[in-house]
Design a protein around this motif. Structure first.
Motif, PDB file in Angstrom:
ATOM      1  N   THR A   1       0.811  -1.208   0.000  1.00  0.00           N
ATOM      2  CA  THR A   1       0.000   0.000   0.000  1.00  0.00           C
ATOM      3  C   THR A   1       0.854   1.272   0.000  1.00  0.00           C
ATOM      4  O   THR A   1       0.408   2.320  -0.469  1.00  0.00           O
ATOM      5  CB  THR A   1      -0.931   0.001   1.224  1.00  0.00           C
ATOM      6  N   GLU A   2       2.071   1.162   0.535  1.00  0.00           N
ATOM      7  CA  GLU A   2       2.953   2.325   0.534  1.00  0.00           C
ATOM      8  C   GLU A   2       3.550   2.594  -0.852  1.00  0.00           C
ATOM      9  O   GLU A   2       3.955   3.728  -1.137  1.00  0.00           O
ATOM     10  CB  GLU A   2       4.089   2.130   1.549  1.00  0.00           C
ATOM     11  N   SER A   3       3.602   1.556  -1.703  1.00  0.00           N
ATOM     12  CA  SER A   3       4.235   1.705  -3.016  1.00  0.00           C
ATOM     13  C   SER A   3       3.250   1.811  -4.171  1.00  0.00           C
ATOM     14  O   SER A   3       3.672   1.872  -5.325  1.00  0.00           O
ATOM     15  CB  SER A   3       5.157   0.507  -3.273  1.00  0.00           C
ATOM     16  N   VAL A   4       1.942   1.820  -3.877  1.00  0.00           N
ATOM     17  CA  VAL A   4       0.953   1.918  -4.943  1.00  0.00           C
ATOM     18  C   VAL A   4       1.007   3.316  -5.559  1.00  0.00           C
ATOM     19  O   VAL A   4       1.102   4.324  -4.829  1.00  0.00           O
ATOM     20  CB  VAL A   4      -0.463   1.624  -4.391  1.00  0.00           C
ATOM     21  N   PRO A   5       0.947   3.439  -6.889  1.00  0.00           N
ATOM     22  CA  PRO A   5       0.930   4.773  -7.505  1.00  0.00           C
ATOM     23  C   PRO A   5      -0.251   5.601  -7.013  1.00  0.00           C
ATOM     24  O   PRO A   5      -1.335   5.079  -6.733  1.00  0.00           O
ATOM     25  CB  PRO A   5       0.812   4.463  -9.000  1.00  0.00           C
ATOM     26  N   ALA A   6      -0.034   6.899  -6.884  1.00  0.00           N
ATOM     27  CA  ALA A   6      -1.071   7.776  -6.344  1.00  0.00           C
ATOM     28  C   ALA A   6      -2.299   7.831  -7.243  1.00  0.00           C
ATOM     29  O   ALA A   6      -3.412   8.090  -6.772  1.00  0.00           O
ATOM     30  CB  ALA A   6      -0.502   9.189  -6.151  1.00  0.00           C
ATOM     31  N   GLY A   7      -2.111   7.577  -8.528  1.00  0.00           N
ATOM     32  CA  GLY A   7      -3.256   7.633  -9.437  1.00  0.00           C
ATOM     33  C   GLY A   7      -4.241   6.495  -9.241  1.00  0.00           C
ATOM     34  O   GLY A   7      -5.416   6.613  -9.629  1.00  0.00           O
ATOM     35  N   LEU A   8      -3.808   5.386  -8.624  1.00  0.00           N
ATOM     36  CA  LEU A   8      -4.705   4.250  -8.384  1.00  0.00           C
ATOM     37  C   LEU A   8      -5.480   4.503  -7.091  1.00  0.00           C
ATOM     38  O   LEU A   8      -5.100   4.058  -6.009  1.00  0.00           O
ATOM     39  CB  LEU A   8      -3.904   2.948  -8.285  1.00  0.00           C
ATOM     40  N   ASN A   9      -6.572   5.239  -7.204  1.00  0.00           N
ATOM     41  CA  ASN A   9      -7.322   5.559  -5.998  1.00  0.00           C
ATOM     42  C   ASN A   9      -8.210   4.413  -5.537  1.00  0.00           C
ATOM     43  O   ASN A   9      -8.586   4.359  -4.365  1.00  0.00           O
ATOM     44  CB  ASN A   9      -8.165   6.823  -6.222  1.00  0.00           C
ATOM     45  N   LEU A  10      -8.549   3.461  -6.407  1.00  0.00           N
ATOM     46  CA  LEU A  10      -9.383   2.328  -6.040  1.00  0.00           C
ATOM     47  C   LEU A  10      -8.701   1.034  -6.475  1.00  0.00           C
ATOM     48  O   LEU A  10      -8.194   0.928  -7.590  1.00  0.00           O
ATOM     49  CB  LEU A  10     -10.768   2.420  -6.707  1.00  0.00           C
ATOM     50  N   LEU A  11      -8.717   0.072  -5.559  1.00  0.00           N
ATOM     51  CA  LEU A  11      -8.239  -1.285  -5.856  1.00  0.00           C
ATOM     52  C   LEU A  11      -9.237  -2.259  -5.238  1.00  0.00           C
ATOM     53  O   LEU A  11      -9.602  -2.130  -4.076  1.00  0.00           O
ATOM     54  CB  LEU A  11      -6.844  -1.529  -5.253  1.00  0.00           C
ATOM     55  N   TRP A  12      -9.652  -3.245  -6.008  1.00  0.00           N
ATOM     56  CA  TRP A  12     -10.617  -4.211  -5.483  1.00  0.00           C
ATOM     57  C   TRP A  12     -10.523  -5.513  -6.270  1.00  0.00           C
ATOM     58  O   TRP A  12      -9.849  -5.597  -7.314  1.00  0.00           O
ATOM     59  CB  TRP A  12     -12.039  -3.645  -5.532  1.00  0.00           C
ATOM     60  N   SER A  13     -11.200  -6.550  -5.750  1.00  0.00           N
ATOM     61  CA  SER A  13     -11.207  -7.867  -6.393  1.00  0.00           C
ATOM     62  C   SER A  13     -12.646  -8.335  -6.558  1.00  0.00           C
ATOM     63  O   SER A  13     -13.506  -8.058  -5.705  1.00  0.00           O
ATOM     64  CB  SER A  13     -10.416  -8.895  -5.570  1.00  0.00           C
ATOM     65  N   GLU A  14     -12.874  -9.069  -7.634  1.00  0.00           N
ATOM     66  CA  GLU A  14     -14.169  -9.689  -7.920  1.00  0.00           C
ATOM     67  C   GLU A  14     -13.918 -11.065  -8.514  1.00  0.00           C
ATOM     68  O   GLU A  14     -13.338 -11.174  -9.606  1.00  0.00           O
ATOM     69  CB  GLU A  14     -14.988  -8.839  -8.890  1.00  0.00           C
ATOM     70  N   ASN A  15     -14.315 -12.084  -7.764  1.00  0.00           N
ATOM     71  CA  ASN A  15     -14.176 -13.466  -8.226  1.00  0.00           C
ATOM     72  C   ASN A  15     -12.720 -13.730  -8.621  1.00  0.00           C
ATOM     73  O   ASN A  15     -11.837 -13.735  -7.789  1.00  0.00           O
ATOM     74  CB  ASN A  15     -15.140 -13.751  -9.371  1.00  0.00           C
ATOM     75  N   ASP A  16     -12.421 -13.943  -9.906  1.00  0.00           N
ATOM     76  CA  ASP A  16     -11.050 -14.230 -10.325  1.00  0.00           C
ATOM     77  C   ASP A  16     -10.369 -13.024 -10.966  1.00  0.00           C
ATOM     78  O   ASP A  16      -9.378 -13.186 -11.678  1.00  0.00           O
ATOM     79  CB  ASP A  16     -11.034 -15.414 -11.304  1.00  0.00           C
ATOM     80  N   TRP A  17     -10.871 -11.818 -10.728  1.00  0.00           N
ATOM     81  CA  TRP A  17     -10.284 -10.602 -11.280  1.00  0.00           C
ATOM     82  C   TRP A  17      -9.841  -9.678 -10.144  1.00  0.00           C
ATOM     83  O   TRP A  17     -10.496  -9.575  -9.114  1.00  0.00           O
ATOM     84  CB  TRP A  17     -11.291  -9.859 -12.161  1.00  0.00           C
ATOM     85  N   THR A  18      -8.732  -8.988 -10.379  1.00  0.00           N
ATOM     86  CA  THR A  18      -8.252  -7.926  -9.497  1.00  0.00           C
ATOM     87  C   THR A  18      -8.193  -6.647 -10.323  1.00  0.00           C
ATOM     88  O   THR A  18      -7.594  -6.645 -11.413  1.00  0.00           O
ATOM     89  CB  THR A  18      -6.862  -8.255  -8.931  1.00  0.00           C
TER      90      THR A  18
END
Length: 290
Positions: free
Chosen positions: A152-169
């Motif tokens: 979480t400390e290294s995620v780019p600032a532009g990625l404001n949302l991260l989530w998973s659904e079934n077999d997708w991230t």
């Protein structure tokens, strides 16, 4: 006075047409830039797709106003299958597919972002600069370890949302991002996808119920020449109650005789009876008399 209002309406109309032209030219330019980027990376480019947006239902794609994906790029990056596309007037979506799906979905978003609108998402807590939500809090704790905190400390600032659904991230970027942002977003979502392998797989067990029995197969009659079909077996008649047996008279077996003793033969004592004369004895008797 009327002429002034007509003049203002004409100016507004010209401004709207200019804005539409600028937006269309910008969209075409973004499409050309993405097509060039995909070609340079060896990926596949499609101008639009009407089905992929409908596969997802969480986070940025919970209730999209537009259901058409534009400027779609698909390919494989470092062994991970991904899809990148734009939803008009919404955001740029990056999706990485995992080999095995899970019934547990996770949402990581910045603390300044509103919570998810899904009723089954529960708050797990904050980790680094992000807040974690999950459909199963107890299971999601397995993922929230030191690796997740460093991620979480290294995620780019532009990625404001991260989530998973079934077999997708998935991850969400603002519109107007560049090729460098796309590369960094794909790598970040792929890292998160690798950490989500510890989630339990999808439960595909069928509900328990009575076992189905296959119907009995009917035997086909033989059509070979010279063979006759066997006659149907007749069901055995039910046995009648047998009459009671009469008691048989008891038969006594004779006692066994003692075995004969073997030994020398005893000749009877006394004179022997005269033997019958034979031709040979007659001649010998005549010679004696002479």
């Amino acid at each position: 006075m009327t002429a002034m209002w007509f003049g203002l309406a004409a100016i507004a109309l010209l401004g709207a047409v200019a804005l539409l032209y600028i937006d269309r030219s910008r969209r075409d330019q973004v499409g050309r830039v993405r097509q060039m980027w995909a070609k340079a990376q060896g990926y596949t480019y499609e101008a639009s797709d009407d089905d992929i947006v409908l596969q997802f239902r969480r986070a940025a794609l919970a209730k999209p106003e537009q259901t058409t994906a534009v400027d779609l790029v698909s390919g494989v990056r470092r062994g991970e299958k991904f899809v990148l596309f734009d939803v008009e007037e919404t955001s740029t979506i990056v999706a990485v597919q995992r080999p095995v799906g899970s019934d547990v979905d996770i949402d990581l978003r910045l603390k300044s972002t509103p919570p998810p609108r899904d009723s089954d998402m529960e708050l797990l807590g904050s980790i680094g600069p992000r807040v974690v939500f999950a459909t199963n809090v107890e299971v999601a704790r397995r993922v929230c370890d030191q690796r997740m905190a460093a991620f979480t400390e290294s995620v780019p600032a532009g990625l404001n949302l991260l989530w998973s659904e079934n077999d997708w991230t998935l991850g969400s970027l603002p519109l107007g991002s560049t090729g460098r942002d796309w590369d960094a977003a794909i790598d970040a979502v792929a890292r998160l996808s690798g950490m989500l392998h510890v989630l339990p797989p999808v439960n595909n067990r069928r509900p328990s119920g009575p076992a189905r029995t296959s119907p009995p197969q009917r035997s086909r009659p033989e059509t070979t020449v010279g063979r006759q079909s066997p006659e149907p077996r007749q069901s055995p008649e039910p046995r009648q109650n047998p009459e009671p047996r009469q008691a048989r008279p008891e038969v006594r077996r004779p006692e066994p005789r003692p075995p004969l003793r073997s030994g020398p033969v005893i000749q009877p004592s006394g004179p022997r009876p005269p033997s019958r004369p034979t031709p040979i004895t007659r001649d010998s008797d005549r010679r004696r008399q002479d």
